[in-house]
Design a protein around this motif. Sequence first.
Motif, PDB file in Angstrom:
ATOM      1  N   LEU A   1      -6.987   8.524  -1.330  1.00  0.00           N
ATOM      2  CA  LEU A   1      -7.682   8.430  -0.168  1.00  0.00           C
ATOM      3  C   LEU A   1      -8.009   6.919   0.161  1.00  0.00           C
ATOM      4  N   ASN A   2      -8.241   6.066  -0.997  1.00  0.00           N
ATOM      5  CA  ASN A   2      -8.353   4.715  -0.527  1.00  0.00           C
ATOM      6  C   ASN A   2      -7.307   4.068   0.482  1.00  0.00           C
TER       7      ASN A   2
ATOM      8  N   ILE B   1      -7.554  13.140 -10.936  1.00  0.00           N
ATOM      9  CA  ILE B   1      -8.647  12.892  -9.691  1.00  0.00           C
ATOM     10  C   ILE B   1      -8.719  11.394  -9.419  1.00  0.00           C
ATOM     11  N   ILE B   2      -8.334  10.445 -10.265  1.00  0.00           N
ATOM     12  CA  ILE B   2      -8.322   9.028  -9.834  1.00  0.00           C
ATOM     13  C   ILE B   2      -7.364   8.757  -8.946  1.00  0.00           C
TER      14      ILE B   2
ATOM     15  N   LEU C   1     -14.979  10.114  -1.787  1.00  0.00           N
ATOM     16  CA  LEU C   1     -15.031   9.930  -0.285  1.00  0.00           C
ATOM     17  C   LEU C   1     -15.953   8.538  -0.022  1.00  0.00           C
ATOM     18  N   GLY C   2     -16.968   8.508  -1.047  1.00  0.00           N
ATOM     19  CA  GLY C   2     -17.765   7.393  -0.818  1.00  0.00           C
ATOM     20  C   GLY C   2     -17.071   6.148  -1.293  1.00  0.00           C
ATOM     21  N   ILE C   3     -16.339   6.316  -2.248  1.00  0.00           N
ATOM     22  CA  ILE C   3     -15.815   4.938  -2.833  1.00  0.00           C
ATOM     23  C   ILE C   3     -14.515   4.609  -1.664  1.00  0.00           C
TER      24      ILE C   3
ATOM     25  N   ILE D   1       0.843  -1.194  -0.058  1.00  0.00           N
ATOM     26  CA  ILE D   1       0.206  -0.013   0.024  1.00  0.00           C
ATOM     27  C   ILE D   1       0.935   1.174   0.259  1.00  0.00           C
ATOM     28  N   LEU D   2       1.996   1.319   0.431  1.00  0.00           N
ATOM     29  CA  LEU D   2       2.866   2.262   0.695  1.00  0.00           C
ATOM     30  C   LEU D   2       3.325   3.128  -0.801  1.00  0.00           C
ATOM     31  N   PRO D   3       3.369   2.489  -1.573  1.00  0.00           N
ATOM     32  CA  PRO D   3       3.384   3.328  -2.961  1.00  0.00           C
ATOM     33  C   PRO D   3       2.334   4.292  -3.327  1.00  0.00           C
ATOM     34  N   PHE D   4       0.950   3.703  -3.053  1.00  0.00           N
ATOM     35  CA  PHE D   4      -0.062   4.240  -3.054  1.00  0.00           C
ATOM     36  C   PHE D   4      -0.118   5.718  -2.532  1.00  0.00           C
ATOM     37  N   LEU D   5       0.413   5.745  -1.397  1.00  0.00           N
ATOM     38  CA  LEU D   5       0.553   6.936  -0.729  1.00  0.00           C
ATOM     39  C   LEU D   5       1.676   7.859  -1.253  1.00  0.00           C
ATOM     40  N   LEU D   6       2.810   7.468  -1.865  1.00  0.00           N
ATOM     41  CA  LEU D   6       3.864   8.281  -1.912  1.00  0.00           C
ATOM     42  C   LEU D   6       3.931   8.427  -3.687  1.00  0.00           C
TER      43      LEU D   6
END
Length: 645
Positions: free
Chosen positions: A394-395, A387-388, A250-252, A78-83
């Motif tokens: 956020l996910n 946007i994605i 936010l809903g997703i 998950i870390l790369p998604f944040l970075l």
Amino acid sequence: MSTAVAEEPVAPSAAHAHPNQFALLKQRRFAPFFWTQFAGAANDNLFKFAFTVMVTYQLQVAWLPPALAGLVIGALFILPFLLFSATSGQLADKYDKRTLIRFVKWLEIGIMALATVGFFGANVPILLACTFLMGLHSTLFGPVKFAYLPQHLGERELTGGNGMVEMGTFVAILLGNVAGGLIVAVPEVGPHWVGLSCIALAVAGRLVAQWIPASPSTDPELRINWNPFTETWRNLKLAHGNLVVFRSLLGISWMWFFGAVFLSQFPSFAKEVLHGNEQVASLLLVVFSVGIGVGSLLCEMLSRRHVDIGLVPVGAIGMTVFAVDLYFAARGLPPSATLTVAQFVAVAAHWRVMADLALLSLFAGLYSVPMYALIQLRAQPTHRARIIAANNILNALFMIASSVIAGALLGAGASIPQIFLLTGIANALVAAYIFLLVPEYLLRFVAWMATHVAYRFRVHGDEHIPVAGPAVLACNHVSFVDAVLLMAASPRPIYFVMDHRIFRLPVLGWLFRLAKAIPVAPQKEDPAVYEAAFERSVQVLRNGDLLLIFPEGGITRDGQLQPFKGGIMKILERARAEGIEPPVVPMALTNLWGSFFSRIEKDGAMVRPFRRGIFNRVGLNVGPAMPAQQVQPELLHQRVAQLLA
């Protein structure tokens, strides 16, 4: 990478009409992309699950105890998604998406080659590094995946296309996990075969990607900001610029929070609550994945092949109902020895548990697919991938939060069924909050219920409703729910011009105020309301939105089409004065006369409930748009009358 492209993308058009979403698998604009992402998702999960099993059961690593292995592997992925999500979003907007997909697939082959070295040598540090790199691979692919679809699918195909991708992703996750567990368990050579299988899947994905059509850059002049922190903040601010889109993000993300709670607890739930073995935990994953897939595929049928966010509240309700029921189904199960799958399914009480999981995940599919499609449709094309990317950030944050909160609740003494119960209740509260912030979800839900429960609604010619730009819709007025039915027929929000007296009705008045309908009164009765109605109508067109008027000026009292008044001409004249020439789309509601909401009774409407029963067949016929310059009340009346014939 160059921004130049050798060929134009396959643009969505009538030529691509297909009977259902499965027909997309026969078309080049979708099939290679689908199988590329399918292979990537399967490879991710084959690798991760096999590695997790390997360090949990087969290796003794002092610095990575089995209890922490799954957590560490998940965190590294998950870390790369944040970075790097912010950077990947920029790349997907700046460059041709086909070029990026091929690059990512080459990267995957390199990562899997390195992973094979790790599997052959039982080298945990190398495999941990590959876990991070596969997270990077998915981070780069995510924005491309969801930004690709609206470039190649029309509005009527977007829900079905997203449903196919969602279904394919969860099937790939399931198959990857199952294959990873089976292959790595082969004595002596299992890890070797895992490495080779990962390379084979990566190569297959790259070969299929060769057939993906060109997807030109949407913002070739974009200057890349390589600072992930400032760009992440910029992306979130960018997403916040469109509140409907941002709150849908936010809903997703909440859906991922919700799903992560259940998925992360399956092994413990199977062992400690259901008294099952590892295969029972796998069975729960199968049931959950099948439910998501079925729900995702149902979206196209239930939405009549439009982006219909009325399904989102339906999904949210189902998620809460079956999450709460799962708590009650799991309570009081008698203690027993560890059960095999055969023994588990032989217990009648366990079928309720599986039904709850299947239906919970099915409704999660109904919840998520329309939200993804809405974001793709409403996000500015030049910024869509960013946007994605913001959504991916956020996910990741929401999934991390779900792990922390679930861990804290377990540490505080909560049982797993109690966590499921709290998650279901929280889902109801979060969904209600989102729907109040974005009334369009609630309005679409009411419209969806009206057209699927109270009526059997059929629309003909809805391709004539513009999917972009300003337009005036002109429809006959038969009942008090005409506007609700018309909401359901349009892929876009509609602003209605309505008699000011309807706003006094207890429920419908609140509903139409929520829809930002425009009240109009006769000029002699209330000149201010009369003038404001025309000004607001032109503002709607100025904003590029859909405006609907009932040219008869009121609900028919005899079921016949009444003469059209001149209000539409005043709107068109004022719009023309500002350089706006909106097309006018004639529409006709059919078979509504005589229903509960029509004025067929001597005392008016809504006098005899169920006077025609339920599931009445009603319809809407939509005709070709008329240029604004050609519109006259008499000609428009003639066009609507023809649609009624």
